[in-house]
Design a protein around this motif. Structure first.
Motif, PDB file in Angstrom:
ATOM      1  N   THR A 435      19.987  82.035 105.752  1.00 40.73           N
ATOM      2  CA  THR A 435      21.195  82.374 106.513  1.00 40.73           C
ATOM      3  C   THR A 435      20.851  82.834 107.921  1.00 40.73           C
ATOM      4  N   ARG A 448      26.469  85.982 108.081  1.00 43.24           N
ATOM      5  CA  ARG A 448      25.512  85.294 107.199  1.00 43.24           C
ATOM      6  C   ARG A 448      26.246  84.377 106.230  1.00 43.24           C
ATOM      7  N   CYS A 473      19.482  85.147 101.646  1.00 38.51           N
ATOM      8  CA  CYS A 473      20.180  85.993 102.623  1.00 38.51           C
ATOM      9  C   CYS A 473      19.230  86.818 103.487  1.00 38.51           C
ATOM     10  N   THR A 488      22.066  92.687 103.622  1.00 41.92           N
ATOM     11  CA  THR A 488      21.441  91.648 102.794  1.00 41.92           C
ATOM     12  C   THR A 488      22.039  91.662 101.393  1.00 41.92           C
ATOM     13  N   ALA A 491      25.549  90.427 101.318  1.00 42.85           N
ATOM     14  CA  ALA A 491      25.600  88.978 101.511  1.00 42.85           C
ATOM     15  C   ALA A 491      25.306  88.262 100.196  1.00 42.85           C
ATOM     16  N   THR A 503      20.824  82.279  94.408  1.00 39.97           N
ATOM     17  CA  THR A 503      20.247  82.937  95.575  1.00 39.97           C
ATOM     18  C   THR A 503      18.761  83.212  95.386  1.00 39.97           C
TER      19      THR A 503
END
Lengths: 803, 216
Positions: A435, A448, A473, A488, A491, A503
């Motif tokens: 991001t 982001r 992220c 972070t 996100a 993720t």
């Protein structure tokens, strides 16, 4: 294009038995008939079309540069002849599929055929065949996913035809080389094929459960072409009649395959049966078939291991040289053994996949990254993450990767997306989306998320499945941007909520510049997992981090009934690090001073203890002293024991491996003090071309290394040219060659000839099970080495001669 | 077809191979053998195929003598499978000493699997009232290794059991065996190759010790 209207289309049946039944004389290479008696081949196709086949396979299953060599015809002639036969028989009634079978040679690493050579052999068939206008290409009866990948790339890169692929499985759902149905599906889906299937090897009864598994594993159209039952081992006769076959094949229709047909032992009667049930099925209509919506799982794989992102997947970070001196050095030296050992250790420590990065100044990533990927997949079946900012290196590595990989990474910059996303599409890889974009890493969560969305949209537009993008992220350093930590985590949470994507996160950057980093890392890891982190990129050698992941899995009830947790952590002592545990275990053994000596630890083959003992010695002695007064004498003692038959080979190797750990300590110490390395001379060592028996050479290498030679190991199946080149590049005077088989001795002889032609003064050490002193001399070797100790003596002698 | 594994790997022969016939395995070797046996039984997926053939024309004096009095032959091929090779490549990096023990054990296991397979075939041949010699492999006596190609083609071994031959004549997977047995209506035993035609006669350690490879 292939029509997929939900109606099943029919393929053909077996070719071999039909040719025999025709009464024609069958040549050694049956495909010669394509040219010498095309009417016979055409007639077989015609019989199948009359029985109801919609598609016939060309008579090219055994045509390739290896199998048809010596047939009197080129691959081009045999393939073109075959496509013409099929086209003539088809007319408007049916379609011709250019048929491609296995090459008959095992690919690297188990075999000697390289991926690139396999690709060339397939490309030759595709180019010739496509020129005659078949409607599609079928690649069938493959058992090696790597060979299948070479064939698919050759097909899609050298023609515009639709490609369908089928592999042959055993009853346990794996091919001879261990490839699973799910790994085949995950890999081929991404390579852009039109349908995947199963053929040959088993009858319809045995394939049915496998067919169901394939249906579950993919959204691609499927097809099935079983044999006429199982063959009698002695006579080769198949045991199922056309009626029985047809009856069983009815169950396949529920799986809504795109095509069905028959393989070995089937004939037009079988196809007539299939025509009947297919027509009945079509008459019933597609109305009762209800399509259920499925969420496509996110999967990566090697040929033999599939990892699904339905739990926390630990990605091993240790094969990334950033901040790792030893790995940097190994990559610069081409010391593959160190690299491979790190791969194996991370596997044993519980990583489920590995990050591979070779970004060191002075290294050509485009050539080294694929080389390391090839090497790592010989020693572990963990799926790999290809990590580089160099798009050409990423592509070179993706090409030779056997399975479905992850690319690390793309980001929101236009240039990055333009370069990387098409690679993810072409090679069917997942991709990490960072991001950040032209403006750097956005501070706010909202920004982001915008970048993440931009990457997802662009991926989708290009044809990369949206879910195959794994969003990272980005971890900021807490010591520098304390407020950023929360961003972070937020996100990650929002990516999960808004897009549902998986993720990833490199974790340890969080603690940079802070004391007691493990505390920070572990706490942050758990926070991130709770926010929805799926793929932490961490060091699996860190017990505390691995324990945190396992505990998290248990607490969120993914580890059902805490089975894994209890198995692994019943005897775990909280707060104890693994190195503390190791040293404690040693003292529990009631170690005496004598037992701690290097002589003792080497004789007993204890690696860690030898390293410890060497460190102890360094407190009072210099490096050279330790080598000459301790390490070498200890090895000599073992060597004598071996020669007199008191010690056997396994123990000698254990001792040598332990001594290596001692030498490693010496090396570090000398590096630190900037001292000269001790080297008796450079030795190029290799197992000759055509031979893959590598173990003898590996033993010699370890032992010579102990005695102070600088070993440059080229591996197995090494062409003479590569050996000559390495000798020149490294300015080495000694070359060690190994060959185990009588059939590979000529290859040794040729290597010696080429080495001596370039450098007559070079000294050759030769060894191997079938080699004799006399024969070694005959082919020009300077020294015949019966075993590793003899090789050491010979090399010392050679060094003396050179000076 | 799938082949049976023996109960255990022959420890006595294994130890002899590891010690060069010089002594008994010590504690360390025994420990390694235990470990490797487990790994081998885990990795091995033995497969085999056989066929009857009227063609008795093989290259080499010793195989022709072996088939004297026979009217037909059984061709056979067996392999422990690819996973055994994969594990070896990994062990060579991880633990070379274990790699050596594993490699030797794998060769022995392939022999033992083939022994069991041969007995199964023999039972079928004898059911038909015929007799069968012991098995004879290319590379033994003066039968050239290149005869492997002929056997593998006749057996369709690539398709049936996944056995391939490299350009340089290596069978891959590595732990694989091809062989010929003679069959006849009358009792036949076949004859082993003698040292006279053996390609390795000048450097054979056994021969120097006054033994032959028939003395197991």
């Amino acid at each position: 294009m292939l029509i997929n209207d939900g109606k099943v289309r029919l393929l053909d049946g077996g070719m071999g038995t039909m040719l025999q039944r025709s009464g024609a004389v069958i040549p050694d290479v049956p495909e010669v008939l394509n040219i010498e008696a095309p009417e016979v081949v055409e007639n077989v196709h015609r019989q199948y079309i009359e029985a109801g086949s919609d598609i016939v396979y060309t008579n090219t299953f055994g045509v390739n540069r290896f199998k048809t060599e010596g047939s009197g015809y080129t691959v081009d002639e045999l393939v073109k002849g075959a496509v013409r036969c099929a086209k003539n028989a088809c007319g408007e009634r049916a379609k011709a599929a250019l048929d491609i079978g296995p090459l008959g040679k095992m690919l690297e690493p188990a075999g000697t055929l390289s991926f690139e050579e396999a690709y060339d052999a397939f490309a030759e068939i595709v180019k010739s065949g496509a020129a005659e206008g078949p409607e599609l290409i079928v690649i069938e009866t493959m058992t090696d996913l790597y060979e299948m990948k070479a064939a698919v790339l050759a097909a899609v890169e050298n023609s515009d035809l639709p490609v369908i692929c089928s592999m042959s499985f055993e009853k346990d759902g794996r091919t001879f080389t261990g490839c699973s149905i799910e790994a085949m599906a995950a890999t081929l889906e991404g390579l852009g094929v039109s349908a995947v299937g199963i053929n040959c090897s088993l009858g319809p009864d045995e394939i049915l459960p496998l067919a169901k598994r394939l249906r579950e594993a993919t959204d691609l159209p499927t097809f099935f072409k079983p044999n006429a039952g199982l063959p009698d081992p002695a006579t080769g006769e198949y045991n199922i009649s056309a009626e029985e076959f047809t009856e069983i094949m009815k169950s396949y229709l529920e799986l809504e395959p795109m095509f069905i047909g028959g393989c070995c032992g089937t004939d037009p009667d079988f196809i007539r049966g299939l025509r009947r049930i297919a027509d009945e099925d079509a008459a019933q209509g597609a109305c009762e078939k209800n399509k259920e919506e499925r969420t496509r799982p996110v999967r990566i794989c090697s040929a033999t291991k599939v990892v699904t992102f339905d739990h926390t997947v630990v990605c091993g970070e240790r094969l990334n040289p950033t901040g790792k001196k030893r790995l940097k050095q190994a990559l610069l030296d081409g010391d593959m053994n160190y690299v491979l050992k790190q791969a194996i250790l991370q596997d044993e420590e519980g990583a489920e996949m590995l990050d591979i990065n070779v970004g060191v100044p002075g290294i050509d990533e485009v050539s080294v990254l694929p080389k390391v990927v090839k090497a790592v997949q010989t020693v572990t079946n963990l799926p790999l993450q290809i990590d580089s900012s160099n798009a050409a290196a990423v592509e070179a590595a993706l090409r030779v990767y056997n399975g479905k990989a992850i690319i690390n990474s793309v980001n929101g910059e236009k240039a990055s997306m333009e370069k990387i996303l098409p690679l993810a599409k072409k090679y069917g890889a997942c991709v990490i989306g960072l991001t950040l974009d032209e403006d750097g890493i956005p501070e706010s969560t909202e920004k982001r998320i915008e970048v993440a969305e931009k990457i997802l949209d662009e991926a989708e537009r290009i044809g990369v499945p949206r879910e195959d993008v794994i969003i990272d992220c980005l971890t900021l350093t807490a010591s520098a941007q304390q407020e950023g930590v929360r961003q972070t985590l937020n996100a990650i949470r929002q990516v999960k909520e808004r897009f549902g994507n998986r993720t990833a996160l490199g974790v340890s950057n969080i603690s940079f510049g802070l004391p007691s980093r493990p505390l920070v890392n572990k706490t942050f890891l758990v926070m991130a997992l709770e926010c929805g982190l799926d793929m932490p990129i961490i060091d699996p050698g860190n017990d505390e981090m691995m324990a945190a992941v396992a505990t998290f899995e248990m607490l969120v009830a993914r580890d059902k009934n805490a089975v894994k947790y209890i198995e692994k952590y019943s005897d775990y002592e909280v707060g104890r690090t693994s190195s503390a545990a190791a040293s404690e275990a040693k003292s529990e053994g009631g170690q005496t001073a004598d037992e701690g000596s290097v002589f003792y630890t080497i004789e007993k083959g204890l690696e860690e203890e030898t390293a410890l003992a060497t460190r102890e010695l360094l407190k009072e002695h210099d490096e050279l002293e330790i080598v000459n007064d301790w390490l070498i004498p200890a090895l000599d003692k073992i060597g004598k024991g071996f020669e007199t038959g008191k010690i056997f080979l396994p123990q000698m190797i254990q001792a040598a491996t332990a001594a290596q750990a001692g030498f490693e300590v010496i090396k570090e110490s000398m590096n630190a003090s900037g001292g000269e390395q001790i080297s008796l001379g450079k030795v190029i060592i290799a197992t000759v071309k055509g031979d893959v028996h590598d173990i003898g050479k590996n033993i010699v290498k370890v032992i010579m290394e102990n005695y102070g030679f600088d070993m440059i190991d080229l591996g197995k199946d090494v062409p003479p040219e590569d050996i000559v080149k390495a000798m020149i590049d490294n300015d080495a005077d000694i070359v060690g060659l190994s060959a185990l088989m009588t059939t590979t001795l000529p290859s040794m002889e040729e290597t010696i000839r080429q080495v001596k032609a370039v450098k007559p003064e070079a000294k050759i050490l030769a060894g191997g099970a079938v080699l004799t002193e006399d024969y070694a001399k005959t082919i020009g070797a300077d020294y015949y080495c019966k075993d590793a100790m003899k090789a050491v003596e010979a090399a010392k002698d050679a060094v003396g001669a050179a000076q | 077809m799938e082949l049976k594994l023996p109960e255990r790997i022959d420890r006595e022969r294994w130890a002899r191979m590891l010690t060069g016939g010089r002594g008994e395995a010590g504690e360390r070797e025994t420990l390694l053998m235990d470990e490797c046996e487990k790994m081998l039984f885990d990795a091995a997926r033995p497969k085999g195929t056989y066929a009857f053939s009227d063609d008795l024309s093989f290259e080499g004096k010793s195989i022709r003598r072996h088939l004297e009095g026979c009217t037909a032959a059984v061709l056979m091929a067996a392999t422990l499978g690819r996973a055994v090779d994969d594990r070896l490549m990994r062990l060579e990096v991880r633990d070379l000493a274990a790699g050596v023990v594993y490699d030797t054990g794998a060769s022995l296991l392939a022999e033992q699997v083939c022994d069991i397979f041969e007995e199964e075939i023999r039972a079928r041949v004898e059911e038909e009232g015929r007799y069968m010699t012991g098995r004879f492999s290319p590379g033994y006596g003066d039968m050239p290794l290149t005869q492997q190609r002929k056997l593998m083609q006749a057996l369709d071994a690539e398709r049936r059991i996944g056995l391939t031959l490299s350009e340089s004549g290596l069978m891959i997977p590595l732990k694989s065996i091809t062989a010929v047995c003679g069959t006849s209506d009358r009792p036949v035993t076949g004859s082993l190759a003698t040292c006279d035609e053996c390609a390795l006669r000048s450097e054979c350690e056994l021969r120097k010790a006054g033994k032959t490879c028939a003395d197991k």
